[in-house]
Design a protein around this motif. Structure first.
Motif, mmCIF file in Angstrom:
data_model
loop_
_atom_site.group_PDB
_atom_site.id
_atom_site.type_symbol
_atom_site.label_atom_id
_atom_site.label_comp_id
_atom_site.label_asym_id
_atom_site.label_seq_id
_atom_site.Cartn_x
_atom_site.Cartn_y
_atom_site.Cartn_z
ATOM 1 N N GLY A 1 43.345 -5.403 -70.417
ATOM 2 C CA GLY A 1 44.235 -5.388 -69.195
ATOM 3 C C GLY A 1 45.057 -4.133 -69.055
ATOM 4 O O GLY A 1 46.450 -4.057 -68.275
ATOM 5 N N GLY A 2 45.355 -3.708 -70.336
ATOM 6 C CA GLY A 2 46.479 -2.236 -70.150
ATOM 7 C C GLY A 2 45.655 -1.448 -69.041
ATOM 8 O O GLY A 2 44.917 -1.121 -68.823
ATOM 9 N N ARG A 3 46.508 -0.494 -68.859
ATOM 10 C CA ARG A 3 46.191 1.069 -67.839
ATOM 11 C C ARG A 3 46.227 2.138 -68.774
ATOM 12 O O ARG A 3 47.095 2.028 -70.051
ATOM 13 C CB ARG A 3 47.706 1.081 -67.503
ATOM 14 N N VAL A 4 45.384 3.450 -68.489
ATOM 15 C CA VAL A 4 45.092 4.301 -68.927
ATOM 16 C C VAL A 4 45.671 5.654 -68.396
ATOM 17 O O VAL A 4 45.228 5.260 -67.470
ATOM 18 C CB VAL A 4 43.106 4.431 -69.275
ATOM 19 N N THR A 5 46.061 6.549 -69.401
ATOM 20 C CA THR A 5 47.118 7.609 -68.489
ATOM 21 C C THR A 5 46.342 9.200 -68.847
ATOM 22 O O THR A 5 46.756 9.116 -68.697
ATOM 23 C CB THR A 5 48.841 7.230 -69.057
ATOM 24 N N LEU A 6 45.946 8.915 -69.968
ATOM 25 C CA LEU A 6 45.125 9.986 -69.908
ATOM 26 C C LEU A 6 46.135 11.301 -70.449
ATOM 27 O O LEU A 6 46.121 12.320 -69.283
ATOM 28 C CB LEU A 6 43.406 10.792 -69.299
ATOM 29 N N ASP A 7 46.441 11.127 -71.650
ATOM 30 C CA ASP A 7 47.312 12.792 -71.808
ATOM 31 C C ASP A 7 46.819 14.493 -71.697
ATOM 32 O O ASP A 7 45.509 13.877 -72.101
ATOM 33 C CB ASP A 7 47.687 13.137 -73.161
ATOM 34 N N ALA A 8 47.598 15.462 -71.840
ATOM 35 C CA ALA A 8 46.248 16.864 -71.215
ATOM 36 C C ALA A 8 46.487 17.051 -72.837
ATOM 37 O O ALA A 8 46.873 16.640 -73.838
ATOM 38 C CB ALA A 8 47.530 17.692 -70.851
ATOM 39 N N ILE A 9 44.809 17.846 -72.432
ATOM 40 C CA ILE A 9 44.392 18.332 -73.915
ATOM 41 C C ILE A 9 45.316 19.197 -75.169
ATOM 42 O O ILE A 9 44.274 20.364 -73.762
ATOM 43 C CB ILE A 9 42.938 17.848 -74.377
ATOM 44 N N GLU A 10 45.843 19.515 -75.275
ATOM 45 C CA GLU A 10 46.096 21.160 -75.651
ATOM 46 C C GLU A 10 44.616 21.989 -76.407
ATOM 47 O O GLU A 10 43.637 21.704 -76.997
ATOM 48 C CB GLU A 10 46.884 21.140 -76.996
ATOM 49 N N LYS A 11 45.151 23.443 -76.462
ATOM 50 C CA LYS A 11 44.175 24.118 -76.581
ATOM 51 C C LYS A 11 43.992 24.460 -78.477
ATOM 52 O O LYS A 11 44.992 24.328 -78.816
ATOM 53 C CB LYS A 11 43.975 25.405 -75.889
ATOM 54 N N PRO A 12 42.521 24.116 -78.721
ATOM 55 C CA PRO A 12 42.910 24.530 -80.066
ATOM 56 C C PRO A 12 42.167 25.466 -80.253
ATOM 57 O O PRO A 12 42.139 26.655 -79.608
ATOM 58 C CB PRO A 12 40.733 23.495 -80.493
ATOM 59 N N PRO A 13 42.812 25.849 -81.738
ATOM 60 C CA PRO A 13 42.179 27.404 -82.101
ATOM 61 C C PRO A 13 40.916 27.674 -82.568
ATOM 62 O O PRO A 13 39.981 26.538 -82.458
ATOM 63 C CB PRO A 13 42.843 27.416 -83.795
ATOM 64 N N THR A 14 40.169 28.405 -82.234
ATOM 65 C CA THR A 14 38.743 28.718 -82.434
ATOM 66 C C THR A 14 38.676 30.085 -83.226
ATOM 67 O O THR A 14 37.570 30.727 -83.574
ATOM 68 C CB THR A 14 38.406 29.201 -80.619
ATOM 69 N N ASP A 15 40.039 30.485 -84.126
ATOM 70 C CA ASP A 15 39.321 31.489 -85.070
ATOM 71 C C ASP A 15 40.552 30.632 -86.121
ATOM 72 O O ASP A 15 41.196 30.217 -85.703
ATOM 73 C CB ASP A 15 40.097 32.972 -84.366
#
Ligand code: FEO
Length: 164
Positions: free
Chosen positions: A66-80
């Protein structure tokens, strides 16, 4: 019992951490593709899928309580990365951070006497033992075979056979 506010917030944070971990593994997989290491890339992409499943488990649990989902921003990950070894050392460090975060969450559920959340988290406590072990095993293998040549090619083939 409704999910305690502090647990709800921490679970939302963990949900974001799992998505971030997924994204980190996807970046690692892309790097390995670019290095012509398709087996490593396949292995890391399977790990990406697992992290998505972890995230969705938190998502569903918060809603089930019965909680609320808020969804944080997802940080850019390294690709190198510097090397395949650097990839797996970073993956191990990330898994250790996830374990620490799960442990903190577990402690919080104890303080809040939220035993339903504690029971839910038991799966993650066990899962983290497995996650650290499988990533640590690849780090050990890479240290043994070195970064080039036939042995690396064979390890790439072996990792590409990962099922699940
Ligand atoms: Fe979801 Fe690899 O921890």
């Amino acid at each position: 019992m409704a999910i305690p506010k502090r647990v709800e917030e921490a679970m939302n944070h963990q949900l974001g951490f799992e998505f971030h971990s997924a994204y980190v593994y996807l970046g690692m997989s892309a790097y390995c593709e670019a290095q012509s290491l398709p087996g490593f890339a396949t292995w890391l992409r399977a790990q990406y899928q697992e992290e998505l499943e972890h995230a969705v488990k938190f998502y569903s649990f918060i809603l089930d309580r019965g909680g609320r989902v808020t969804l944080d921003a997802i940080e850019k990950p390294p690709t190198d990365y510097k090397s395949p070894l650097a990839v797996f050392e970073a993956a191990l460090a990330n898994e250790e951070s996830v374990t620490a975060a799960i442990d903190d969450l577990y402690t919080l559920t104890g303080e809040e006497r939220d035993y339903a959340s504690q029971a839910f988290l038991n799966w993650f406590v066990t899962e983290q033992v497995e996650e650290e072990k499988i990533v640590g095993d690849v780090v050990d293998s890479l240290r043994r075979v070195g970064e080039k040549g036939e042995a690396l090619f064979l390890l790439d083939r072996e990792l590409g056979n990962r099922s699940g």
